[in-house]
Design a protein around this motif. Structure first.
Motif, PDB file in Angstrom:
ATOM      1  N   GLU A 252      -3.502   5.680  -6.280  1.00  0.00           N
ATOM      2  CA  GLU A 252      -4.621   6.382  -5.638  1.00  0.00           C
ATOM      3  C   GLU A 252      -4.599   6.026  -4.155  1.00  0.00           C
ATOM      4  O   GLU A 252      -5.229   5.072  -3.720  1.00  0.00           O
ATOM      5  N   ASP A 253      -3.864   6.799  -3.379  1.00  0.00           N
ATOM      6  CA  ASP A 253      -3.707   6.473  -1.972  1.00  0.00           C
ATOM      7  C   ASP A 253      -4.020   7.645  -1.049  1.00  0.00           C
ATOM      8  O   ASP A 253      -3.646   7.650   0.112  1.00  0.00           O
ATOM      9  N   LYS A 254      -4.743   8.625  -1.546  1.00  0.00           N
ATOM     10  CA  LYS A 254      -5.104   9.802  -0.729  1.00  0.00           C
ATOM     11  C   LYS A 254      -6.568   9.755  -0.311  1.00  0.00           C
ATOM     12  O   LYS A 254      -7.217  10.776  -0.191  1.00  0.00           O
TER      13      LYS A 254
ATOM     14  N   PRO B 213      -7.462   2.653   3.203  1.00  0.00           N
ATOM     15  CA  PRO B 213      -6.265   2.218   2.480  1.00  0.00           C
ATOM     16  C   PRO B 213      -6.608   1.712   1.085  1.00  0.00           C
ATOM     17  O   PRO B 213      -7.749   1.311   0.820  1.00  0.00           O
ATOM     18  N   THR B 214      -5.623   1.716   0.194  1.00  0.00           N
ATOM     19  CA  THR B 214      -5.825   1.114  -1.115  1.00  0.00           C
ATOM     20  C   THR B 214      -6.095  -0.375  -0.922  1.00  0.00           C
ATOM     21  O   THR B 214      -5.516  -1.002  -0.028  1.00  0.00           O
TER      22      THR B 214
ATOM     23  N   ARG C  78      -5.779  -2.404  -3.560  1.00  0.00           N
ATOM     24  CA  ARG C  78      -5.001  -3.067  -4.615  1.00  0.00           C
ATOM     25  C   ARG C  78      -4.000  -3.995  -3.925  1.00  0.00           C
ATOM     26  O   ARG C  78      -3.208  -3.573  -3.097  1.00  0.00           O
TER      27      ARG C  78
ATOM     28  N   HIS D 217     -12.029   3.754  -0.647  1.00  0.00           N
ATOM     29  CA  HIS D 217     -10.987   2.831  -1.100  1.00  0.00           C
ATOM     30  C   HIS D 217     -10.835   2.868  -2.613  1.00  0.00           C
ATOM     31  O   HIS D 217     -11.786   3.148  -3.329  1.00  0.00           O
ATOM     32  N   SER D 218      -9.636   2.515  -3.090  1.00  0.00           N
ATOM     33  CA  SER D 218      -9.375   2.397  -4.514  1.00  0.00           C
ATOM     34  C   SER D 218      -8.616   1.104  -4.773  1.00  0.00           C
ATOM     35  O   SER D 218      -8.007   0.538  -3.859  1.00  0.00           O
TER      36      SER D 218
ATOM     37  N   PHE E 117      -0.052   3.561   5.836  1.00  0.00           N
ATOM     38  CA  PHE E 117      -1.432   3.872   6.210  1.00  0.00           C
ATOM     39  C   PHE E 117      -1.598   3.642   7.703  1.00  0.00           C
ATOM     40  O   PHE E 117      -1.148   2.639   8.243  1.00  0.00           O
TER      41      PHE E 117
ATOM     42  N   LEU F 109      -0.650  -2.506   5.679  1.00  0.00           N
ATOM     43  CA  LEU F 109      -0.196  -1.731   4.523  1.00  0.00           C
ATOM     44  C   LEU F 109       0.724  -0.608   4.985  1.00  0.00           C
ATOM     45  O   LEU F 109       0.323   0.253   5.775  1.00  0.00           O
TER      46      LEU F 109
END
Length: 115
Positions: A41-43, A47-48, A50, A35-36, A63, A60
């Motif tokens: 940054e969604d790769k 899932p992100t 944020r 996660h980020s 995703f 989301l």
């Protein structure tokens, strides 16, 4: 005077602990493999996170969530404590954050990353 000082220490000890976003960021390091919280940054495998606070779990856009998580709409604290128990069938491999202070601080960190 000594009695008052002792009472203040006792009262401070009884006061509820507050969330520590900086500590939450350190605890969140366990999550960075999947996660980020950084925009764009969604790769990653997960899932992100944020803007995750206030967003229903499993919603989301873009995703693909497990059907179990999509159906659950999990609350953050209970989910972070034991993802598999709270949402049987989830694909998240984290065993959970067992310590309530860890969960509290990670949730505070994530709240501060909500745009």
């Amino acid at each position: 005077m000594a009695l008052l000082a002792g009472s203040a220490v006792t009262l401070a000890w009884l006061a509820p602990s507050r969330a520590d976003s900086a500590r939450g960021e350190r605890v969140f390091q366990r999550c960075f493999a999947c996660h980020s919280v950084v925009a764009g940054e969604d790769k990653l495998p997960g899932p992100t996170l944020r803007g995750v606070i206030g967003r229903r779990a499993g919603t989301l856009s873009g995703f693909r969530f497990s059907p179990a998580l999509s159906a659950a709409g999990a609350r953050e604290d209970a989910y972070l404590a034991d993802p598999e128990r709270f949402v049987p069938g989830t694909e998240m491999g984290l065993p959970g954050l067992r310590e309530s202070d860890d969960r509290r601080d990670v949730i505070d960190f994530l709240e501060r990353r909500t745009p």
